[in-house]
Motif scaffolding. Structure first.
Motif, PDB file in Angstrom:
ATOM      1  N   GLN A  27      41.132  13.131  33.862  1.00  0.00           N
ATOM      2  CA  GLN A  27      40.835  13.540  32.486  1.00  0.00           C
ATOM      3  C   GLN A  27      40.316  12.359  31.672  1.00  0.00           C
ATOM      4  O   GLN A  27      40.803  11.235  31.812  1.00  0.00           O
ATOM      5  CB  GLN A  27      42.107  14.115  31.846  1.00  0.00           C
ATOM      6  CG  GLN A  27      41.842  14.816  30.529  1.00  0.00           C
ATOM      7  CD  GLN A  27      42.732  14.303  29.409  1.00  0.00           C
ATOM      8  OE1 GLN A  27      43.301  13.231  29.498  1.00  0.00           O
ATOM      9  NE2 GLN A  27      42.828  15.083  28.340  1.00  0.00           N
ATOM     10  N   ASN A  28      39.336  12.592  30.819  1.00  0.00           N
ATOM     11  CA  ASN A  28      38.670  11.477  30.135  1.00  0.00           C
ATOM     12  C   ASN A  28      39.647  10.590  29.360  1.00  0.00           C
ATOM     13  O   ASN A  28      39.574   9.363  29.429  1.00  0.00           O
ATOM     14  CB  ASN A  28      37.519  11.965  29.239  1.00  0.00           C
ATOM     15  CG  ASN A  28      37.948  12.963  28.171  1.00  0.00           C
ATOM     16  OD1 ASN A  28      39.096  13.437  28.167  1.00  0.00           O
ATOM     17  ND2 ASN A  28      37.043  13.299  27.273  1.00  0.00           N
ATOM     18  N   ILE A 188      35.078   9.583  15.340  1.00  0.00           N
ATOM     19  CA  ILE A 188      34.251   9.915  16.505  1.00  0.00           C
ATOM     20  C   ILE A 188      33.703  11.334  16.439  1.00  0.00           C
ATOM     21  O   ILE A 188      32.901  11.734  17.280  1.00  0.00           O
ATOM     22  CB  ILE A 188      35.010   9.708  17.842  1.00  0.00           C
ATOM     23  CG1 ILE A 188      36.149  10.727  18.012  1.00  0.00           C
ATOM     24  CG2 ILE A 188      35.528   8.285  17.969  1.00  0.00           C
ATOM     25  CD1 ILE A 188      36.718  10.773  19.421  1.00  0.00           C
ATOM     26  N   GLY A 189      34.143  12.128  15.462  1.00  0.00           N
ATOM     27  CA  GLY A 189      33.564  13.459  15.275  1.00  0.00           C
ATOM     28  C   GLY A 189      34.532  14.571  15.598  1.00  0.00           C
ATOM     29  O   GLY A 189      34.320  15.713  15.208  1.00  0.00           O
ATOM     30  N   LEU A 190      35.596  14.247  16.306  1.00  0.00           N
ATOM     31  CA  LEU A 190      36.637  15.246  16.584  1.00  0.00           C
ATOM     32  C   LEU A 190      37.960  14.538  16.795  1.00  0.00           C
ATOM     33  O   LEU A 190      38.010  13.313  16.918  1.00  0.00           O
ATOM     34  CB  LEU A 190      36.271  16.119  17.791  1.00  0.00           C
ATOM     35  CG  LEU A 190      36.609  15.600  19.193  1.00  0.00           C
ATOM     36  CD1 LEU A 190      36.374  16.699  20.223  1.00  0.00           C
ATOM     37  CD2 LEU A 190      35.776  14.394  19.536  1.00  0.00           C
ATOM     38  N   ARG A 192      40.888  14.570  19.471  1.00  0.00           N
ATOM     39  CA  ARG A 192      41.111  15.137  20.802  1.00  0.00           C
ATOM     40  C   ARG A 192      42.468  15.811  20.882  1.00  0.00           C
ATOM     41  O   ARG A 192      43.456  15.343  20.332  1.00  0.00           O
ATOM     42  CB  ARG A 192      40.983  14.051  21.857  1.00  0.00           C
ATOM     43  CG  ARG A 192      39.565  13.485  21.947  1.00  0.00           C
ATOM     44  CD  ARG A 192      39.396  12.587  23.156  1.00  0.00           C
ATOM     45  NE  ARG A 192      38.013  12.153  23.295  1.00  0.00           N
ATOM     46  CZ  ARG A 192      37.556  10.947  22.956  1.00  0.00           C
ATOM     47  NH1 ARG A 192      38.389  10.042  22.432  1.00  0.00           N
ATOM     48  NH2 ARG A 192      36.284  10.630  23.109  1.00  0.00           N
ATOM     49  N   TYR A 196      45.208  23.595  26.120  1.00  0.00           N
ATOM     50  CA  TYR A 196      44.136  24.502  26.570  1.00  0.00           C
ATOM     51  C   TYR A 196      43.631  25.324  25.383  1.00  0.00           C
ATOM     52  O   TYR A 196      44.419  25.898  24.630  1.00  0.00           O
ATOM     53  CB  TYR A 196      44.743  25.413  27.642  1.00  0.00           C
ATOM     54  CG  TYR A 196      43.791  26.395  28.315  1.00  0.00           C
ATOM     55  CD1 TYR A 196      42.539  26.011  28.755  1.00  0.00           C
ATOM     56  CD2 TYR A 196      44.195  27.720  28.537  1.00  0.00           C
ATOM     57  CE1 TYR A 196      41.698  26.915  29.402  1.00  0.00           C
ATOM     58  CE2 TYR A 196      43.360  28.620  29.190  1.00  0.00           C
ATOM     59  CZ  TYR A 196      42.114  28.209  29.610  1.00  0.00           C
ATOM     60  OH  TYR A 196      41.289  29.106  30.255  1.00  0.00           O
ATOM     61  N   ASN A 197      42.337  25.355  25.199  1.00  0.00           N
ATOM     62  CA  ASN A 197      41.700  26.182  24.164  1.00  0.00           C
ATOM     63  C   ASN A 197      41.915  25.696  22.738  1.00  0.00           C
ATOM     64  O   ASN A 197      41.514  26.396  21.801  1.00  0.00           O
ATOM     65  CB  ASN A 197      42.192  27.633  24.220  1.00  0.00           C
ATOM     66  CG  ASN A 197      41.588  28.424  25.350  1.00  0.00           C
ATOM     67  OD1 ASN A 197      40.505  28.095  25.821  1.00  0.00           O
ATOM     68  ND2 ASN A 197      42.275  29.453  25.788  1.00  0.00           N
ATOM     69  N   GLU A 199      41.106  23.420  19.574  1.00  0.00           N
ATOM     70  CA  GLU A 199      39.980  22.634  19.054  1.00  0.00           C
ATOM     71  C   GLU A 199      40.347  22.087  17.681  1.00  0.00           C
ATOM     72  O   GLU A 199      40.713  22.857  16.796  1.00  0.00           O
ATOM     73  CB  GLU A 199      38.748  23.522  18.856  1.00  0.00           C
ATOM     74  CG  GLU A 199      38.175  24.111  20.130  1.00  0.00           C
ATOM     75  CD  GLU A 199      37.097  25.172  19.856  1.00  0.00           C
ATOM     76  OE1 GLU A 199      37.006  25.674  18.712  1.00  0.00           O
ATOM     77  OE2 GLU A 199      36.366  25.498  20.795  1.00  0.00           O
ATOM     78  N   ILE A 201      38.582  19.536  14.798  1.00  0.00           N
ATOM     79  CA  ILE A 201      37.507  18.630  14.401  1.00  0.00           C
ATOM     80  C   ILE A 201      38.136  17.542  13.529  1.00  0.00           C
ATOM     81  O   ILE A 201      38.165  16.377  13.889  1.00  0.00           O
ATOM     82  CB  ILE A 201      36.413  19.382  13.609  1.00  0.00           C
ATOM     83  CG1 ILE A 201      36.038  20.704  14.297  1.00  0.00           C
ATOM     84  CG2 ILE A 201      35.190  18.489  13.435  1.00  0.00           C
ATOM     85  CD1 ILE A 201      35.611  20.578  15.711  1.00  0.00           C
ATOM     86  N   THR A 202      38.649  17.943  12.396  1.00  0.00           N
ATOM     87  CA  THR A 202      39.245  16.993  11.450  1.00  0.00           C
ATOM     88  C   THR A 202      40.481  17.591  10.797  1.00  0.00           C
ATOM     89  O   THR A 202      40.930  17.092   9.777  1.00  0.00           O
ATOM     90  CB  THR A 202      38.247  16.663  10.322  1.00  0.00           C
ATOM     91  OG1 THR A 202      37.716  17.903   9.825  1.00  0.00           O
ATOM     92  CG2 THR A 202      37.127  15.785  10.813  1.00  0.00           C
ATOM     93  N   ASP A 254      37.991   4.714  16.892  1.00  0.00           N
ATOM     94  CA  ASP A 254      38.166   3.959  18.134  1.00  0.00           C
ATOM     95  C   ASP A 254      39.232   4.596  19.045  1.00  0.00           C
ATOM     96  O   ASP A 254      40.033   3.902  19.679  1.00  0.00           O
ATOM     97  CB  ASP A 254      38.527   2.502  17.824  1.00  0.00           C
ATOM     98  CG  ASP A 254      38.018   1.560  18.921  1.00  0.00           C
ATOM     99  OD1 ASP A 254      37.355   2.033  19.861  1.00  0.00           O
ATOM    100  OD2 ASP A 254      38.311   0.350  18.844  1.00  0.00           O
ATOM    101  N   GLY A 255      39.228   5.923  19.071  1.00  0.00           N
ATOM    102  CA  GLY A 255      40.065   6.637  20.036  1.00  0.00           C
ATOM    103  C   GLY A 255      41.402   7.119  19.510  1.00  0.00           C
ATOM    104  O   GLY A 255      41.974   8.048  20.063  1.00  0.00           O
TER     105      GLY A 255
END
Lengths: 396, 396
Positions: A27-28, A188-190, A192, A196-197, A199, A201-202, A254-255
């Protein structure tokens, strides 16, 4: 580099404790945690010895970023042959016993596991999700510094938002203002999320009944959203005077994420909602007193539940009716749904280095949501409040 | 409602063709496609008869949104019992044969499958990813209308961006301007992508060598990104005169995405890059002539490859060196990585209702990326160009 070597060592220790011969990480976010690189590939960590990061792309970027030795992955068949070599000493050690290798079953798609099973038919695969999530639960000094930086940026964004908030603007306008501000600061735009499923953003901005709408989102206030195709977070509803405006917005610099909530009102709130807001602050103050090493996570939730009950607000606590969620808070770090969870059944004692977002909130159907959320790091003696934005009901 | 009934019917037809007894759908985008609702739960579609959407949360929202009958999921144990009832007629039909039920193995986490296996021990699970992705490959009139709306919005955003682009601004400033514009128009905040570990917010803006950096992203130009924790898309690099500026930005309005690219320059490009840009336009014009029902997808890619070769640009086509990607384009819809893929091995003949983003691009290490990308719908006689933004190298 030492930081990453330590992370790998701690993982290897856990693998040995659990009689696992290795762990295959894909996983990233987990790749980034253990190597410092988020390129696509397979990180194999044996229970002892050298880890190898087999990279599909970009090999060049991974070589530049990774603290772990990088090998080009090549074709999947070549990868299988190379793995057989890497695994040979483990097989010799194991003798007739099957090798047990962990993978992230909480996020790994079935197809990906099947491909691994095909190239390594003699391996028994085990779920390594908890091992990894428990390691990531305790933050290093470097990680805490990054979360502090996100907290600094989001505080500036909240100040900006308080200045910009006007009756007549839509939730979408307000959140897009937040988003522009944090994006320019390096969001970074979202944010993380591992679930599962899910989302994010902010986060969400919600006013009145739009904030109080139930949603699929695994939190106390998901928001109405823009349509059935995006059924959470901000909507196009117009913000009005005299209603609670919930600002549950974070960022990821930065993550690392920060997660916090403030309640605002243009004018003043109806008395019962103002009292409910005060109760949320009383809960968070009282919970803060318990924030120190040794306190068992579920006790924090149970304590808050009792306080909500004593205030006569049980039905409104952390959502309403069938849509109540059963927690007070959650770990944050590289993802916003990390361990520990402050909920029944989570018996982790608090430990130095844990970072938790604590979010007592009250939902009033058709009327809105009030509450507060701060993020905290657990220290040797108590806590550090990472959220720096001013508290209290924000009256505009 | 008819739209969703038709989708379920087409799925059932496919299930019967593949000797599958049913399909258990859990991914948010697939749930939305088949029910009109993205709430959390399990959609069970038997090979014949009524589908049921078992919803965890929010049941109220799902009842409001879903074209398929909704049942509250309740506890997981209760769900198992209810499923046993729902499956009973199928088991009777099957006799001694095991039931075969499909699930989305390309996105379903292993843990989720294990939970299903635990409540339905007598079922043999099969991979239904391709069945679902092939159904979604053909868009209805209603879906095409939504993609056209996204195309309209992104065109306005590109016009805005052309007006705002200045030497001395960073890629991040430029993309955040794009993002503010589309967000206010109803962009949901991200562009959904099915691929494991792939993240797209709004695409990328990349200038000079930052655009040409290899990345993990499964596309010809991922971009440098903000740091190793977000190693793709826009960076903080300052945009300069005389270098190619790649604007590969899309949006997602009401669930449907558009994907397009333009190349801009402040001043003028070096001759060889300008020629490469012209080659990308020649390729897309030539490929357009083949865009009609019956053309086999991989032929489009092979044709473009040949044209790049004839222009002496093979080494630069769709990335550089080891980081070249092996496709010319991809389907778009609710996600940006839909079928068909225009690549070797994809033998789908084009069909009316397919929507593809076609993106011939050339990468020059240390110097930048040039190219063009349009999205097209395949019609009965040829194609409709969905992208409405002006073409040609954009000189500012």
């Amino acid at each position: 580099m030492k930081e990453y070597a330590k992370r790998i060592e701690r993982l290897q220790e856990r693998l040995r404790q659990q009689a696992l011969d290795g762990c295959m990480i894909t996983q990233n976010v987990d790749l980034y945690y253990f190597t410092g690189s988020m390129q696509t590939g397979y990180l194999f960590v044996p229970s002892g010895g050298e880890a190898v990061f087999f990279v599909r792309r970009s090999v060049v970027r991974a070589q530049d970023e990774s603290a772990v030795a990088v090998e080009p992955l090549g074709s999947f068949r070549a990868f299988g042959q190379r793995l057989a070599e890497v695994f040979a000493p483990l097989f010799r050690q194991a003798g007739s016993r099957k090798l047990r290798v962990a993978a992230e079953f909480d996020v790994l798609p079935v197809q990906q596991l099947q491909r691994l099973e095909a190239v390594l038919p003699d391996v028994e695969w085990a779920d390594g999700s908890t091992v990894i999530r428990e390691l990531r639960m305790i933050k290093s000094a470097a990680e805490l510094a990054l979360i502090r930086e996100s907290a600094r940026v989001i505080d500036l964004a909240f100040q900006e938002a308080f200045g910009m908030l006007r009756a007549g603007m839509t939730e979408l306008e307000l959140i897009s203002g937040f988003e522009l501000f944090i994006r320019r600061q390096g969001h970074i735009g979202l944010m993380r999320m591992r679930g599962y499923n899910q989302e994010v953003i902010t986060g969400m901005v919600g006013a009145g009944e739009a904030a109080a709408m139930p949603s699929y989102f695994d939190g106390p206030a998901g928001g109405q959203g823009l349509s059935a195709a995006s059924p959470q977070s901000a909507s196009r509803r117009v913000i009005q005077s005299g209603e609670p405006i919930l600002l549950d917005v974070g960022c990821c610099i930065d993550g690392y994420v920060i997660d916090q909530t403030r309640t605002a009102v243009i004018g003043s709130l109806p008395e019962d909602l103002a009292q409910a807001y005060d109760t949320s602050e009383r809960i968070i103050r009282s919970v803060e007193e318990m924030l120190k090493p040794g306190t068992v996570c579920e006790k924090l939730y149970m304590h808050s539940l009792l306080m909500a009950h004593e205030a006569g607000l049980s039905d409104h606590y952390m959502g309403y009716g069938a849509d109540q969620v059963k927690f007070l808070g959650h770990g944050i770090g590289l993802e916003i749904d990390e361990l520990p969870v402050l909920a029944k059944g989570f018996s982790y004692p608090l430990q130095p280095g844990m970072v938790v977002a604590i979010e007592p909130k009250f939902t009033f159907p058709q009327r809105g949501v009030v509450g507060i959320e701060n993020s905290y790091a657990i220290t040797d003696t108590g806590f550090e409040k990472l959220t720096v934005t001013r508290e209290g009901l924000i009256k505009l």
